[in-house]
Design a protein around this motif. Structure first.
Motif, PDB file in Angstrom:
ATOM      1  N   LEU A  76       0.795  -1.232   0.000  1.00 38.05           N
ATOM      2  CA  LEU A  76       0.000   0.000   0.000  1.00 38.05           C
ATOM      3  C   LEU A  76       0.829   1.284   0.000  1.00 38.05           C
ATOM      4  CD1 LEU A  76      -2.756  -1.043   2.565  1.00 38.05           C
ATOM      5  CD2 LEU A  76      -2.937  -0.984   0.070  1.00 38.05           C
ATOM      6  N   HIS A  77       1.937   1.280   0.710  1.00 39.46           N
ATOM      7  CA  HIS A  77       2.717   2.511   0.891  1.00 39.46           C
ATOM      8  C   HIS A  77       3.135   3.158  -0.427  1.00 39.46           C
ATOM      9  CE1 HIS A  77       6.157   5.084   1.835  1.00 39.46           C
ATOM     10  NE2 HIS A  77       5.491   5.346   2.949  1.00 39.46           N
ATOM     11  N   PRO A  78       3.719   2.430  -1.387  1.00 37.55           N
ATOM     12  CA  PRO A  78       4.153   3.107  -2.622  1.00 37.55           C
ATOM     13  C   PRO A  78       2.999   3.737  -3.397  1.00 37.55           C
ATOM     14  CG  PRO A  78       4.935   0.811  -2.582  1.00 37.55           C
ATOM     15  CD  PRO A  78       4.066   1.016  -1.387  1.00 37.55           C
ATOM     16  N   ILE A  79       1.842   3.084  -3.373  1.00 36.03           N
ATOM     17  CA  ILE A  79       0.686   3.609  -4.106  1.00 36.03           C
ATOM     18  C   ILE A  79       0.161   4.867  -3.420  1.00 36.03           C
ATOM     19  CG2 ILE A  79      -1.572   3.055  -5.071  1.00 36.03           C
ATOM     20  CD1 ILE A  79      -0.846   0.070  -4.684  1.00 36.03           C
ATOM     21  N   LEU A  80       0.081   4.823  -2.092  1.00 36.43           N
ATOM     22  CA  LEU A  80      -0.396   5.991  -1.343  1.00 36.43           C
ATOM     23  C   LEU A  80       0.592   7.142  -1.460  1.00 36.43           C
ATOM     24  CD1 LEU A  80      -2.512   7.318   0.436  1.00 36.43           C
ATOM     25  CD2 LEU A  80      -1.389   6.297   2.425  1.00 36.43           C
ATOM     26  N   GLN A  81       1.870   6.851  -1.432  1.00 35.29           N
ATOM     27  CA  GLN A  81       2.881   7.897  -1.559  1.00 35.29           C
ATOM     28  C   GLN A  81       2.768   8.591  -2.917  1.00 35.29           C
ATOM     29  OE1 GLN A  81       6.866   6.584  -0.774  1.00 35.29           O
ATOM     30  NE2 GLN A  81       7.580   8.644  -0.423  1.00 35.29           N
ATOM     31  N   GLU A  82       2.548   7.823  -3.963  1.00 33.35           N
ATOM     32  CA  GLU A  82       2.364   8.405  -5.296  1.00 33.35           C
ATOM     33  C   GLU A  82       1.105   9.257  -5.345  1.00 33.35           C
ATOM     34  OE1 GLU A  82       1.466   6.805  -9.789  1.00 33.35           O
ATOM     35  OE2 GLU A  82       2.862   5.653  -8.558  1.00 33.35           O
TER      36      GLU A  82
END
Length: 145
Positions: A76-82
């Motif tokens: 989830l983190h990379p998608i939310l960061q983007e």
């Protein structure tokens, strides 16, 4: 970063306390996980249409990930960061309620180990918050036309 130091430093806060570091802004930056220029960016120009499309895509991708029951931080983190990065490009976004909710979730995910997962309850709340941020995003864009 914490993986490299292992058990010697269980948390950023403990490290800062041990070495008597009083840098709340640095601690916030580490918790959020994105540069301040990304978090507070609000300049829109000729690429605004492209940014709207990219941010819309990021919203949909993230909501789909939650609906597909992705729960681990490393999923989830990379998608939310983007998503947060794209969202921050828009003028006035720092005042939108959705931004603070998304940054709060980014901080929550940053505090987890890569293999840790959010609960079903957290996932439902996160999806609720993201859907509201998405609606707010389009209301804000529509009001400028």
């Amino acid at each position: 970063m914490l993986k490299l130091v292992g058990d010697a430093v269980p948390s950023i806060e403990e490290f800062m306390n041990r070495y008597r570091m009083d840098h709340p802004a640095a601690l916030h930056r580490l918790r959020v996980g994105v540069p301040a220029t990304v978090e507070h960016s609000s300049e829109a120009g000729p690429e605004t249409g492209k940014w709207v499309a990219e941010t819309t895509q990021s919203f949909i991708t993230f909501m789909d990930a939650l609906k597909l029951r992705l729960r681990a931080k490393d999923q989830l983190h990379p998608i939310l960061q983007e998503l947060v990065t794209g969202y921050a490009r828009f003028k006035g976004s720092k005042d939108w309620e959705g931004r603070s909710k998304m940054v709060g979730w980014l901080i929550t995910l940053n505090g987890m180990k890569a293999s840790e997962e959010i609960t079903e309850e957290q996932s439902r709340q996160l999806l609720f918050d993201i859907e509201h941020a998405y609606a707010e995003f389009f209301r804000s864009l529509s009001s400028k036309d």
